[in-house]
Scaffold this active site. Structure first.
Site, PDB file in Angstrom:
ATOM      1  N   GLY A 187      11.948 -18.181  15.991  1.00 33.20           N
ATOM      2  CA  GLY A 187      10.647 -18.171  16.216  1.00 33.20           C
ATOM      3  C   GLY A 187       9.980 -19.418  16.032  1.00 33.20           C
ATOM      4  O   GLY A 187      10.500 -20.223  15.124  1.00 33.20           O
TER       5      GLY A 187
ATOM      6  N   GLN B 139       3.611 -25.606  14.107  1.00 31.76           N
ATOM      7  CA  GLN B 139       4.862 -26.288  13.732  1.00 31.76           C
ATOM      8  C   GLN B 139       5.237 -27.386  14.564  1.00 31.76           C
ATOM      9  O   GLN B 139       6.199 -28.041  14.148  1.00 31.76           O
ATOM     10  CB  GLN B 139       5.852 -24.978  13.779  1.00 31.76           C
ATOM     11  CG  GLN B 139       5.924 -23.798  12.919  1.00 31.76           C
ATOM     12  CD  GLN B 139       6.850 -22.961  12.758  1.00 31.76           C
ATOM     13  OE1 GLN B 139       7.066 -22.132  13.603  1.00 31.76           O
ATOM     14  NE2 GLN B 139       7.820 -23.143  11.737  1.00 31.76           N
TER      15      GLN B 139
ATOM     16  N   HIS C 139       5.503 -13.327  11.222  1.00 35.33           N
ATOM     17  CA  HIS C 139       5.673 -14.757  10.598  1.00 35.33           C
ATOM     18  C   HIS C 139       5.092 -15.600  11.481  1.00 35.33           C
ATOM     19  O   HIS C 139       4.337 -16.679  11.004  1.00 35.33           O
ATOM     20  CB  HIS C 139       7.274 -15.136  10.246  1.00 35.33           C
ATOM     21  CG  HIS C 139       7.484 -16.182   9.760  1.00 35.33           C
ATOM     22  ND1 HIS C 139       8.080 -16.470   8.428  1.00 35.33           N
ATOM     23  CD2 HIS C 139       7.451 -17.599  10.353  1.00 35.33           C
ATOM     24  CE1 HIS C 139       8.292 -17.747   8.463  1.00 35.33           C
ATOM     25  NE2 HIS C 139       8.083 -18.430   9.397  1.00 35.33           N
ATOM     26  N   GLU C 140       5.287 -15.453  12.417  1.00 37.15           N
ATOM     27  CA  GLU C 140       4.675 -16.763  13.722  1.00 37.15           C
ATOM     28  C   GLU C 140       3.041 -16.428  13.778  1.00 37.15           C
ATOM     29  O   GLU C 140       2.534 -17.608  13.830  1.00 37.15           O
ATOM     30  CB  GLU C 140       5.221 -16.616  15.239  1.00 37.15           C
ATOM     31  CG  GLU C 140       6.727 -16.762  15.189  1.00 37.15           C
ATOM     32  CD  GLU C 140       7.292 -18.137  14.270  1.00 37.15           C
ATOM     33  OE1 GLU C 140       6.758 -19.064  14.239  1.00 37.15           O
ATOM     34  OE2 GLU C 140       8.370 -18.063  13.572  1.00 37.15           O
TER      35      GLU C 140
ATOM     36  N   CYS D 203      12.126 -20.556   6.945  1.00 37.48           N
ATOM     37  CA  CYS D 203      10.940 -21.155   8.231  1.00 37.48           C
ATOM     38  C   CYS D 203      11.547 -22.499   8.467  1.00 37.48           C
ATOM     39  O   CYS D 203      12.136 -23.345   7.511  1.00 37.48           O
ATOM     40  CB  CYS D 203       9.835 -21.059   7.503  1.00 37.48           C
ATOM     41  SG  CYS D 203       8.416 -22.165   8.616  1.00 37.48           S
ATOM     42  N   LEU D 204      11.525 -22.754   9.756  1.00 37.93           N
ATOM     43  CA  LEU D 204      11.838 -24.328  10.186  1.00 37.93           C
ATOM     44  C   LEU D 204      11.080 -25.369   9.682  1.00 37.93           C
ATOM     45  O   LEU D 204      11.630 -26.405   9.345  1.00 37.93           O
ATOM     46  CB  LEU D 204      11.964 -24.318  11.908  1.00 37.93           C
ATOM     47  CG  LEU D 204      12.794 -23.480  12.449  1.00 37.93           C
ATOM     48  CD1 LEU D 204      12.670 -23.241  13.929  1.00 37.93           C
ATOM     49  CD2 LEU D 204      14.398 -23.608  12.235  1.00 37.93           C
TER      50      LEU D 204
ATOM     51  N   HIS E 194       1.586 -18.154  11.102  1.00 41.25           N
ATOM     52  CA  HIS E 194       1.461 -19.603  11.097  1.00 41.25           C
ATOM     53  C   HIS E 194       0.181 -20.028  11.797  1.00 41.25           C
ATOM     54  O   HIS E 194      -0.674 -21.022  11.635  1.00 41.25           O
ATOM     55  CB  HIS E 194       2.594 -19.998  12.086  1.00 41.25           C
ATOM     56  CG  HIS E 194       3.755 -20.744  11.074  1.00 41.25           C
ATOM     57  ND1 HIS E 194       3.719 -21.534  10.336  1.00 41.25           N
ATOM     58  CD2 HIS E 194       5.060 -20.238  11.209  1.00 41.25           C
ATOM     59  CE1 HIS E 194       4.878 -21.752   9.855  1.00 41.25           C
ATOM     60  NE2 HIS E 194       5.736 -20.896  10.452  1.00 41.25           N
TER      61      HIS E 194
END
Length: 157
Positions: free
Chosen positions: A46, A51, A132-133, A90-91, A136
């Protein structure tokens, strides 16, 4: 194929609330495609627009299930059910995982890249990824809500 730079913690953009997308332009559609390319390149499941440094309410998700790649504009959770507890990464926070409590199932409403309203219900990993997304988009990182945060090692997913 355009790979974008993934913003890393502690960049301030990750802690800001993303703005609603009011018009779906070719630039918005290209950004969604770039986000998907970036997510796949980074081997994530995701990615949210903040991000990649852009404060717009856009997410892409692909957890490898029958839904395939999901691109959503202005996503919102309209229903939650149950509970799951487990590790997240997380990226934007490489090398760190955390144990996070999430809903087991969520229903998300948003617009597809063509402006059509869609509603998707996800369980398990898809549910976790949606939450999660969407966090963000609200300036919330998993480390803000994790019950325990720890370094990621290959032995401990």
């Amino acid at each position: 194929m355009s790979i974008r730079f993934i913003v890393k913690e502690p960049d301030a953009v990750l802690h800001k609330t993303a703005k609603e997308v009011t018009t779906i332009t070719p630039n918005v559609q290209k950004l969604l495609n770039d986000m998907a390319d970036t997510m796949y390149d980074a081997e994530g499941v995701g990615l949210a627009a903040p991000q990649v440094g852009i404060l717009k309410r856009l997410i892409v998700v692909d957890v490898g299930d029958e839904n395939g790649l999901i691109k959503l504009i202005n996503p919102e959770i309209i229903a939650k059910d149950g509970e799951q507890f487990g590790p997240e990464g997380c990226l934007s926070i490489p090398g760190i995982n955390g144990d996070v409590r999430r809903a087991e199932q969520v229903t998300v409403k948003g617009l597809d890249p063509n402006g059509k309203e869609v509603t998707i219900t996800g369980t398990g990993l898809l549910s976790r990824c949606f939450q999660h997304e969407i966090d963000h988009l609200n300036g919330v990182l998993f480390t803000d809500i994790a019950e325990k945060v720890y370094e990621y090692t290959p032995e401990r997913p």
